[in-house]
Design an enzyme around this catalytic site. Structure first.
Site, PDB file in Angstrom:
ATOM      1  N   ASN A  70     -43.715 -44.652  27.413  1.00  8.50           N
ATOM      2  CA  ASN A  70     -44.062 -44.383  26.021  1.00  8.50           C
ATOM      3  C   ASN A  70     -45.567 -44.329  25.776  1.00  8.50           C
ATOM      4  OD1 ASN A  70     -43.463 -44.313  23.004  1.00  8.50           O
ATOM      5  ND2 ASN A  70     -44.660 -46.203  23.167  1.00  8.50           N
TER       6      ASN A  70
ATOM      7  N   LYS B  45     -47.853 -32.947  27.315  1.00  5.43           N
ATOM      8  CA  LYS B  45     -46.447 -33.242  27.020  1.00  5.43           C
ATOM      9  C   LYS B  45     -45.508 -32.258  27.729  1.00  5.43           C
ATOM     10  CE  LYS B  45     -46.882 -36.917  24.467  1.00  5.43           C
ATOM     11  NZ  LYS B  45     -46.349 -38.231  24.908  1.00  5.43           N
TER      12      LYS B  45
ATOM     13  N   ARG C 123     -46.770 -51.602  19.935  1.00  9.29           N
ATOM     14  CA  ARG C 123     -46.906 -51.141  18.549  1.00  9.29           C
ATOM     15  C   ARG C 123     -46.191 -49.812  18.369  1.00  9.29           C
ATOM     16  NH1 ARG C 123     -53.256 -49.625  17.903  1.00  9.29           N
ATOM     17  NH2 ARG C 123     -52.770 -47.437  17.588  1.00  9.29           N
TER      18      ARG C 123
ATOM     19  N   TYR D  59     -53.014 -31.857  24.218  1.00 10.39           N
ATOM     20  CA  TYR D  59     -51.816 -32.676  23.968  1.00 10.39           C
ATOM     21  C   TYR D  59     -50.551 -31.922  24.361  1.00 10.39           C
ATOM     22  CZ  TYR D  59     -48.495 -35.630  21.429  1.00 10.39           C
ATOM     23  OH  TYR D  59     -47.441 -36.448  21.085  1.00 10.39           O
TER      24      TYR D  59
ATOM     25  N   ALA E 109     -50.220 -29.388  26.437  1.00 16.46           N
ATOM     26  CA  ALA E 109     -50.148 -29.220  27.886  1.00 16.46           C
ATOM     27  C   ALA E 109     -49.678 -30.504  28.564  1.00 16.46           C
ATOM     28  CB  ALA E 109     -51.507 -28.797  28.432  1.00 16.46           C
TER      29      ALA E 109
END
Length: 224
Positions: A59, A128, A11, A124, A126
């Site tokens: 992903n 990434k 998705r 989030y 941290a």
């Protein structure tokens, strides 16, 4: 025909990436959360066993937001596990085969949050940053071979995950959530999944062998 594996590929951004590779004639294995838990070491090892992956697209990802003081350890760990450890496990699983064949592309879908910080996104951001750092470390290991590792870092993309962010903004402020996010980008709009898919396809192209250890930012010029 190349074998392409896209995690989080059923998705949103992942589905657009999978469709782009299929349209190019590649064989695509698009896995969702129900198919593979990227945080489970044994599951990842078993999934990739005996699979000669030409292109891995990391992903799979999750996100939540809260002020640091209200961010729970469970929230922190869940985002670090999926967004960082998941990339590590999947990359580790395919890298030996790619190295043996001296050919392969690893592309990680990170975020502008992997390059800059913003409030209420400590876990989030941290996670990434960790994904981007891992990409650079892997790129250093494979430098000079036929394998490359790169990342794409989009801003807000029109996905279900962003729709949830829009909903929270509207719930808390009463403002138009999508318009609020659009104002944060030089583009003045959300990024479309197809635009991210184009960037991933570019970095995964056979002709992109000289591009390694790079972060391709997709936000219209906000983060350099």
């Amino acid at each position: 025909m190349r074998l392409v594996v896209v995690t989080g590929g059923t998705r949103g951004i992942g589905a657009a990436i999978a469709a782009r590779f299929r349209d190019a004639g590649d064989k695509v294995v698009a896995v969702g959360r129900a198919d593979l838990d990227v945080t489970d070491e044994s599951a990842v090892t078993a999934f990739f066993a005996g699979m000669a992956v030409d292109v891995l697209v990391n992903n799979a990802g999750i996100a939540s937001s809260a002020p640091l003081a209200k961010t729970t350890l469970a929230d922190w760990r869940s985002q670090m596990d999926t967004n960082a450890a998941g990339v590590f496990l999947c990359t580790r699983a395919v890298l030996p085969g790619m190295a043996e064949r001296d050919s392969g592309r690893i592309v990680t879908v990170a975020s502008v949050a992997g390059l800059a910080g913003s409030k209420y996104t400590s876990a989030y951001t941290a996670s990434k940053h960790a994904a981007v750092g891992l990409t650079k470390a892997v790129a250093a290991e494979v430098a000079g071979t036929g394998v490359t590792a790169n990342a794409v870092c989009p801003g807000f993309v029109r996905t279900d995950m962003t729709a949830e962010t829009v909903r929270r903004i509207e719930e808390r402020t009463g403002r138009d959530g999508e318009a609020a996010l659009a104002k944060m980008s030089p583009l003045g709009r959300l990024i479309e999944p197809s635009e991210v898919a184009f960037a991933v396809g570019f970095l995964a192209a056979p002709e992109a062998g000289a591009i390694n250890g790079q972060t391709l930012v997709l936000d219209g010029g906000g983060v350099s």
